[in-house]
Design a protein around this motif. Sequence first.
Motif, PDB file in Angstrom:
ATOM      1  N   UNK A  89       0.830  -1.209   0.000  1.00 10.86           N
ATOM      2  CA  UNK A  89       0.000   0.000   0.000  1.00 10.86           C
ATOM      3  C   UNK A  89       0.860   1.253   0.000  1.00 10.86           C
ATOM      4  N   UNK A  90       1.894   1.265   0.822  1.00 13.19           N
ATOM      5  CA  UNK A  90       2.757   2.439   0.940  1.00 13.19           C
ATOM      6  C   UNK A  90       3.968   2.299   0.015  1.00 13.19           C
ATOM      7  N   UNK A  91       4.295   3.323  -0.743  1.00 12.65           N
ATOM      8  CA  UNK A  91       5.403   3.222  -1.699  1.00 12.65           C
ATOM      9  C   UNK A  91       6.786   3.362  -1.086  1.00 12.65           C
ATOM     10  N   UNK A  92       6.891   3.944   0.094  1.00 11.95           N
ATOM     11  CA  UNK A  92       8.200   4.207   0.678  1.00 11.95           C
ATOM     12  C   UNK A  92       8.382   3.549   2.026  1.00 11.95           C
ATOM     13  N   UNK A  93       9.384   4.018   2.765  1.00  8.05           N
ATOM     14  CA  UNK A  93       9.688   3.462   4.080  1.00  8.05           C
ATOM     15  C   UNK A  93       8.613   3.831   5.100  1.00  8.05           C
ATOM     16  N   UNK A  94       8.151   5.074   5.059  1.00  8.92           N
ATOM     17  CA  UNK A  94       7.219   5.570   6.063  1.00  8.92           C
ATOM     18  C   UNK A  94       5.908   6.002   5.410  1.00  8.92           C
ATOM     19  N   UNK A  95       4.824   5.938   6.173  1.00 10.12           N
ATOM     20  CA  UNK A  95       3.541   6.394   5.660  1.00 10.12           C
ATOM     21  C   UNK A  95       2.457   6.202   6.695  1.00 10.12           C
ATOM     22  N   UNK A  96       1.225   6.408   6.275  1.00  8.06           N
ATOM     23  CA  UNK A  96       0.090   6.324   7.192  1.00  8.06           C
ATOM     24  C   UNK A  96      -1.090   5.663   6.494  1.00  8.06           C
ATOM     25  N   UNK A  97      -1.740   4.754   7.198  1.00 11.55           N
ATOM     26  CA  UNK A  97      -2.953   4.116   6.719  1.00 11.55           C
ATOM     27  C   UNK A  97      -4.157   4.744   7.426  1.00 11.55           C
ATOM     28  N   UNK A  98      -5.304   4.717   6.752  1.00  9.24           N
ATOM     29  CA  UNK A  98      -6.506   5.154   7.453  1.00  9.24           C
ATOM     30  C   UNK A  98      -7.191   3.948   8.105  1.00  9.24           C
ATOM     31  N   UNK A  99      -8.155   4.231   8.961  1.00 10.10           N
ATOM     32  CA  UNK A  99      -8.806   3.157   9.726  1.00 10.10           C
ATOM     33  C   UNK A  99      -9.468   2.136   8.814  1.00 10.10           C
ATOM     34  N   UNK A 100     -10.068   2.581   7.714  1.00 16.60           N
ATOM     35  CA  UNK A 100     -10.744   1.665   6.805  1.00 16.60           C
ATOM     36  C   UNK A 100      -9.764   0.673   6.185  1.00 16.60           C
ATOM     37  N   UNK A 101      -8.560   1.153   5.829  1.00 19.23           N
ATOM     38  CA  UNK A 101      -7.546   0.265   5.257  1.00 19.23           C
ATOM     39  C   UNK A 101      -7.098  -0.790   6.267  1.00 19.23           C
ATOM     40  N   UNK A 102      -6.966  -0.386   7.517  1.00 15.93           N
ATOM     41  CA  UNK A 102      -6.530  -1.328   8.553  1.00 15.93           C
ATOM     42  C   UNK A 102      -7.601  -2.380   8.786  1.00 15.93           C
ATOM     43  N   UNK A 103      -8.841  -1.958   8.934  1.00 15.57           N
ATOM     44  CA  UNK A 103      -9.927  -2.901   9.198  1.00 15.57           C
ATOM     45  C   UNK A 103     -10.091  -3.870   8.033  1.00 15.57           C
ATOM     46  N   UNK A 104      -9.957  -3.357   6.811  1.00 14.28           N
ATOM     47  CA  UNK A 104     -10.085  -4.217   5.632  1.00 14.28           C
ATOM     48  C   UNK A 104      -8.970  -5.246   5.562  1.00 14.28           C
ATOM     49  N   UNK A 105      -7.759  -4.876   6.017  1.00 11.66           N
ATOM     50  CA  UNK A 105      -6.615  -5.793   5.978  1.00 11.66           C
ATOM     51  C   UNK A 105      -6.703  -6.862   7.055  1.00 11.66           C
ATOM     52  N   UNK A 106      -7.494  -6.619   8.118  1.00 11.48           N
ATOM     53  CA  UNK A 106      -7.785  -7.642   9.127  1.00 11.48           C
ATOM     54  C   UNK A 106      -6.514  -8.202   9.784  1.00 11.48           C
ATOM     55  N   UNK A 107      -5.637  -7.357  10.353  1.00  7.45           N
ATOM     56  CA  UNK A 107      -4.376  -7.872  10.908  1.00  7.45           C
ATOM     57  C   UNK A 107      -4.582  -8.780  12.119  1.00  7.45           C
ATOM     58  N   UNK A 108      -3.764  -9.808  12.165  1.00 11.11           N
ATOM     59  CA  UNK A 108      -3.808 -10.763  13.273  1.00 11.11           C
ATOM     60  C   UNK A 108      -2.895 -10.363  14.423  1.00 11.11           C
TER      61      UNK A 108
END
Length: 380
Positions: free
Chosen positions: A244-263
């Motif tokens: 999702x992120x092209x570089x070393x650092x970045x920020x995801x929004x809440x919708x992206x995190x919930x959709x990715x369903x991290x364990x």
Amino acid sequence: MTYIRTTALAALVLSWAVAIPISAFAETITVTDVTGREVAVETPVERAILGEGRQLYVLAALDREDPARRIAAWRNDLKEADPATYQAYLQRFPEFAGVPTFSGYEDSLVDLETTIVQKPDVVILNYETVQAAEEAQYIEKLAALEIPVVYVDFRRRPMENTEPTIRLFGQLFGQEKRAEALIEFRRREIARVTDVIAATSPNRPRVLIDRAGGYYEDCCHTFGDENFGKFVEIAGGDNIARNILPGTFGQLNAEQVIAADPQHVIVTSAHWEAYVPGGTWVPVGAGGDPAEAMHKLEFYPSRPAYTGIPAQKTQSFHAIWHQFYNSPYQFAAIQQIAKWLHPELFADLDPDANFRRLHDEFLPVDYQGGYWVSLSNGKD
């Protein structure tokens, strides 16, 4: 008579030799920094300006007897970002109290006035300063004063640039053999994980790195396919931000995190009272109190971005020392992440003992635990 003249001449030569400063025996060598620049430097360096105080992590491993004597000036980030480590070195080497400091950030240049006053043999800058240096013609201005500048990197591409950076420090300070020993130690410790992952090809759990938790109050700062993001991949995980992120650092929004369903959620944090007084940072690091760290980590599952994800249901939230992202010590983070993600595969791996062994073999200060904590098992 001849004997008297010969003896007198020998004494004169000896006194002249003794009077010669050590720098007169220095050798000018050409080194290559992490940008590929070839730079002529008089070595061994006796006066270095550290563009980042956390460069002490590698300098102290190479000059264990007296690392303070080599530093002409340094940025004050070590005192603020890692106060426990600074205090440990200050107690061991009181001379650190007298080392001139300057303020700034990862991409800040050392101002010319400070540099000129300190008359360094070399200025060591982070890779992040390259653009600012080019815009200010910083290299050219210092070159006119015969002050060389080299770039190092533990942060932007640590798995690629850590070894060249350690090797560069070894060349600068006349500690090539010790630098190679540190490189070999780090390689062996990383291989304790990579060999197992390569042999077993385990399923990769989905992982979110919550970068600099408590330094940033909003969510969800993270890493792309580098730094801690790369550590997760090496340790047998699937970094959800990698594609999702092209570089070393970045920020995801809440919708992206919930959709990715991290364990798993891994919070990188530290004792950041100097930056965010009373913040939600988790005080992991040298001498950190596990009970206090556990208590502060308990806040993170309540973040809205983590609502309903598997990590929230299983309490698979972990906190780890943020400064692993900017030091030659990454192996310890990789090992501990591997234990969180694959506890059965790495039941016999002891990252704490291995990090202690690095201190015993390379560093002049005693090891203090407290670098990580986890809600999932209630213990380090």
